[in-house]
Scaffold this motif. Structure first.
Motif, PDB file in Angstrom:
ATOM      1  N   UNK A   3       9.419   1.458  -6.888  1.00  0.00           N
ATOM      2  CA  UNK A   3       9.703   2.904  -6.836  1.00  0.00           C
ATOM      3  C   UNK A   3      11.126   3.210  -7.266  1.00  0.00           C
ATOM      4  N   UNK A   4      12.047   2.332  -6.875  1.00  0.00           N
ATOM      5  CA  UNK A   4      13.452   2.525  -7.231  1.00  0.00           C
ATOM      6  C   UNK A   4      13.630   2.496  -8.745  1.00  0.00           C
ATOM      7  N   UNK A   5      12.974   1.541  -9.390  1.00  0.00           N
ATOM      8  CA  UNK A   5      13.039   1.453 -10.848  1.00  0.00           C
ATOM      9  C   UNK A   5      12.472   2.720 -11.492  1.00  0.00           C
ATOM     10  N   UNK A   6      11.324   3.150 -10.995  1.00  0.00           N
ATOM     11  CA  UNK A   6      10.669   4.317 -11.583  1.00  0.00           C
ATOM     12  C   UNK A   6      11.544   5.556 -11.428  1.00  0.00           C
ATOM     13  N   UNK A   7      12.197   5.704 -10.289  1.00  0.00           N
ATOM     14  CA  UNK A   7      12.993   6.893 -10.014  1.00  0.00           C
ATOM     15  C   UNK A   7      14.307   6.897 -10.779  1.00  0.00           C
ATOM     16  N   UNK A  27       0.838  -1.200   0.000  1.00  0.00           N
ATOM     17  CA  UNK A  27       0.000   0.000   0.000  1.00  0.00           C
ATOM     18  C   UNK A  27       0.875   1.253   0.000  1.00  0.00           C
ATOM     19  N   UNK A  28       1.859   1.293   0.890  1.00  0.00           N
ATOM     20  CA  UNK A  28       2.728   2.462   0.991  1.00  0.00           C
ATOM     21  C   UNK A  28       3.494   2.702  -0.300  1.00  0.00           C
ATOM     22  N   UNK A  29       4.122   1.639  -0.835  1.00  0.00           N
ATOM     23  CA  UNK A  29       4.948   1.825  -2.024  1.00  0.00           C
ATOM     24  C   UNK A  29       4.113   2.000  -3.292  1.00  0.00           C
ATOM     25  N   UNK A  30       2.885   1.519  -3.300  1.00  0.00           N
ATOM     26  CA  UNK A  30       2.011   1.780  -4.446  1.00  0.00           C
ATOM     27  C   UNK A  30       1.681   3.266  -4.528  1.00  0.00           C
ATOM     28  N   UNK A  31       1.410   3.873  -3.373  1.00  0.00           N
ATOM     29  CA  UNK A  31       1.148   5.318  -3.341  1.00  0.00           C
ATOM     30  C   UNK A  31       2.400   6.087  -3.744  1.00  0.00           C
ATOM     31  N   UNK A  32       3.545   5.676  -3.166  1.00  0.00           N
ATOM     32  CA  UNK A  32       4.801   6.349  -3.483  1.00  0.00           C
ATOM     33  C   UNK A  32       5.146   6.207  -4.964  1.00  0.00           C
ATOM     34  N   UNK A  33       4.887   5.030  -5.528  1.00  0.00           N
ATOM     35  CA  UNK A  33       5.182   4.791  -6.940  1.00  0.00           C
ATOM     36  C   UNK A  33       4.413   5.756  -7.833  1.00  0.00           C
ATOM     37  N   UNK A  34       3.140   5.959  -7.550  1.00  0.00           N
ATOM     38  CA  UNK A  34       2.344   6.860  -8.387  1.00  0.00           C
ATOM     39  C   UNK A  34       2.801   8.308  -8.244  1.00  0.00           C
ATOM     40  N   UNK A  35       3.287   8.665  -7.063  1.00  0.00           N
ATOM     41  CA  UNK A  35       3.840  10.016  -6.881  1.00  0.00           C
ATOM     42  C   UNK A  35       5.110  10.184  -7.715  1.00  0.00           C
ATOM     43  N   UNK A  36       6.001   9.191  -7.641  1.00  0.00           N
ATOM     44  CA  UNK A  36       7.248   9.243  -8.413  1.00  0.00           C
ATOM     45  C   UNK A  36       6.936   9.231  -9.904  1.00  0.00           C
ATOM     46  N   UNK A  37       5.981   8.385 -10.324  1.00  0.00           N
ATOM     47  CA  UNK A  37       5.562   8.314 -11.727  1.00  0.00           C
ATOM     48  C   UNK A  37       5.100   9.686 -12.216  1.00  0.00           C
ATOM     49  N   UNK A  38       4.315  10.374 -11.402  1.00  0.00           N
ATOM     50  CA  UNK A  38       3.813  11.700 -11.772  1.00  0.00           C
ATOM     51  C   UNK A  38       4.962  12.706 -11.880  1.00  0.00           C
ATOM     52  N   UNK A  39       5.851  12.698 -10.890  1.00  0.00           N
ATOM     53  CA  UNK A  39       6.968  13.649 -10.886  1.00  0.00           C
ATOM     54  C   UNK A  39       7.886  13.422 -12.085  1.00  0.00           C
ATOM     55  N   UNK A  40       8.159  12.148 -12.398  1.00  0.00           N
ATOM     56  CA  UNK A  40       9.052  11.840 -13.522  1.00  0.00           C
ATOM     57  C   UNK A  40       8.464  12.285 -14.865  1.00  0.00           C
ATOM     58  N   UNK A  41       7.158  12.463 -14.923  1.00  0.00           N
ATOM     59  CA  UNK A  41       6.537  12.839 -16.181  1.00  0.00           C
ATOM     60  C   UNK A  41       6.327  14.350 -16.303  1.00  0.00           C
ATOM     61  N   UNK A  42       6.777  15.076 -15.290  1.00  0.00           N
ATOM     62  CA  UNK A  42       6.765  16.531 -15.401  1.00  0.00           C
ATOM     63  C   UNK A  42       7.896  16.988 -16.335  1.00  0.00           C
ATOM     64  N   UNK A  43       7.811  18.181 -16.903  1.00  0.00           N
ATOM     65  CA  UNK A  43       8.823  18.623 -17.881  1.00  0.00           C
ATOM     66  C   UNK A  43      10.145  19.042 -17.235  1.00  0.00           C
ATOM     67  N   UNK A  44      10.739  18.093 -16.502  1.00  0.00           N
ATOM     68  CA  UNK A  44      12.053  18.303 -15.910  1.00  0.00           C
ATOM     69  C   UNK A  44      13.090  17.533 -16.721  1.00  0.00           C
ATOM     70  N   UNK A  45      14.368  17.876 -16.611  1.00  0.00           N
ATOM     71  CA  UNK A  45      15.412  17.081 -17.283  1.00  0.00           C
ATOM     72  C   UNK A  45      15.368  15.630 -16.807  1.00  0.00           C
ATOM     73  N   UNK A  46      15.458  14.701 -17.751  1.00  0.00           N
ATOM     74  CA  UNK A  46      15.406  13.277 -17.424  1.00  0.00           C
ATOM     75  C   UNK A  46      16.792  12.767 -17.021  1.00  0.00           C
ATOM     76  N   UNK A  47      16.813  11.801 -16.133  1.00  0.00           N
ATOM     77  CA  UNK A  47      18.076  11.192 -15.704  1.00  0.00           C
ATOM     78  C   UNK A  47      17.841   9.703 -15.444  1.00  0.00           C
ATOM     79  N   UNK A  48      18.916   8.960 -15.483  1.00  0.00           N
ATOM     80  CA  UNK A  48      18.854   7.533 -15.137  1.00  0.00           C
ATOM     81  C   UNK A  48      20.158   7.154 -14.458  1.00  0.00           C
TER      82      UNK A  48
END
Length: 284
Positions: free
Chosen positions: A195-199, A46-67
């Motif tokens: 979440x780690x993968x998404x980030x 439950x905790x990481x599912x919520x966190x994952x969607x937050x990270x997913x949203x942030x990663x899709x904002x128009x910021x510079x991408x990194x990996x």
């Protein structure tokens, strides 16, 4: 004192309706009986599912991408080494082998040269045979395969399959050092990794990775044509690759992808052994 196994778990451990190797079933049954799975998993998922969607949203904002592929893999391997149960680690190592064999079989029996060589035997091996490479090999295979019907003869039968690139799974080849801290089951571990993968992947890399599961149906269709078994598509839970999905229900889709590769590997390994036995009998 041994933990009592429920009647339902006894039933599914003895059900051989679906193709799956006994050793894989035993590993999964042990994983299901992990006490921490029923205590930690619901809370962490439950905790990481919520966190994952937050990270997913942030990663899709128009910021510079990194990996950070290397850091990602080192972190995963460290976590597997010290906290993931031996059974879950063995299932992860088996997954590399099952999918590599399936993709190699598909390429080899449709006249293509593409081969996958991701067969880690230890956790440290996964530093080289990475999860990122695992995804890219799947995509490269489909890019190079092209049309599914053209290379396959209408009269082809399972006895005509070739297995030069096939590497049968021998559990004795896998080596996991057991530690008292290795308590986390497969699903709980995956919840931590999501979440780690998404980030640490670029947004398109992660989107492609979580949608790659939907190629299971395409793999089943293509191999079904090779071995003349259209029912293989019933093994694929993840379907319709043209429909791109987000991280919702990712844990279940990931798990069903693992079951699919185990089922398909077991089906093909049975055909290989029958073909080998027939070949030996014919040459005797």
């Amino acid at each position: 004192m041994a933990k009592k196994v429920s009647p339902y778990l006894q039933a599914i451990s003895n059900d051989d309706s679906l193709p799956i190797e006994k050793v894989a079933t035993q590993l999964w049954m042990t994983d299901l009986n992990n006490s921490f799975r029923w205590v930690l998993r619901p809370l962490l998922q439950l905790f990481f599912a919520i966190l994952l969607h937050i990270v997913w949203f942030i990663k899709r904002l128009p910021f510079p991408q990194f990996s950070a592929h290397h850091f990602l893999q080192k972190t995963i391997c460290w976590f597997c080494r010290y906290f993931v149960s031996p059974e879950a680690n063995l299932l992860i190592l088996r997954h590399f082998a099952t999918e590599s064999n399936i993709l190699n079989f598909l390429s080899e029996n449709t006249g293509h040269e593409h081969r996958v060589n991701l067969y880690p035997k230890t956790i440290n091996d996964m530093l080289n045979s990475t999860f990122v490479d695992h995804d890219q090999e799947l995509f490269d295979c489909f890019i190079k395969l092209g049309k599914s019907q053209a290379p396959i003869s209408a009269n082809q039968t399972p006895t005509e399959c070739t297995w030069d690139s096939w590497q049968p799974i021998n559990m004795d080849d896998f080596h996991i050092k057991r530690r008292s801290t290795q308590i986390l089951d497969f699903e709980t571990s995956h919840a931590l990794f999501m979440c780690l993968f998404c980030f640490l992947l670029k947004k398109d890399e992660y989107r492609d990775a979580i949608n790659g599961f939907n190629l299971d149906q395409s793999i089943a269709i293509r191999i079904g044509r090779i071995i003349d078994d259209p029912t293989l598509t019933e093994l694929a839970y993840n379907k319709y690759p043209q429909y791109l999905v987000g991280p919702w229900n990712l844990g279940q889709r990931f798990l069903m992808h693992g079951f699919f590769t185990e089922h398909l590997y077991a089906r093909l390994e049975t055909i290989r052994l029958i073909q080998l036995e027939k070949s030996s009998a014919d040459s005797a």
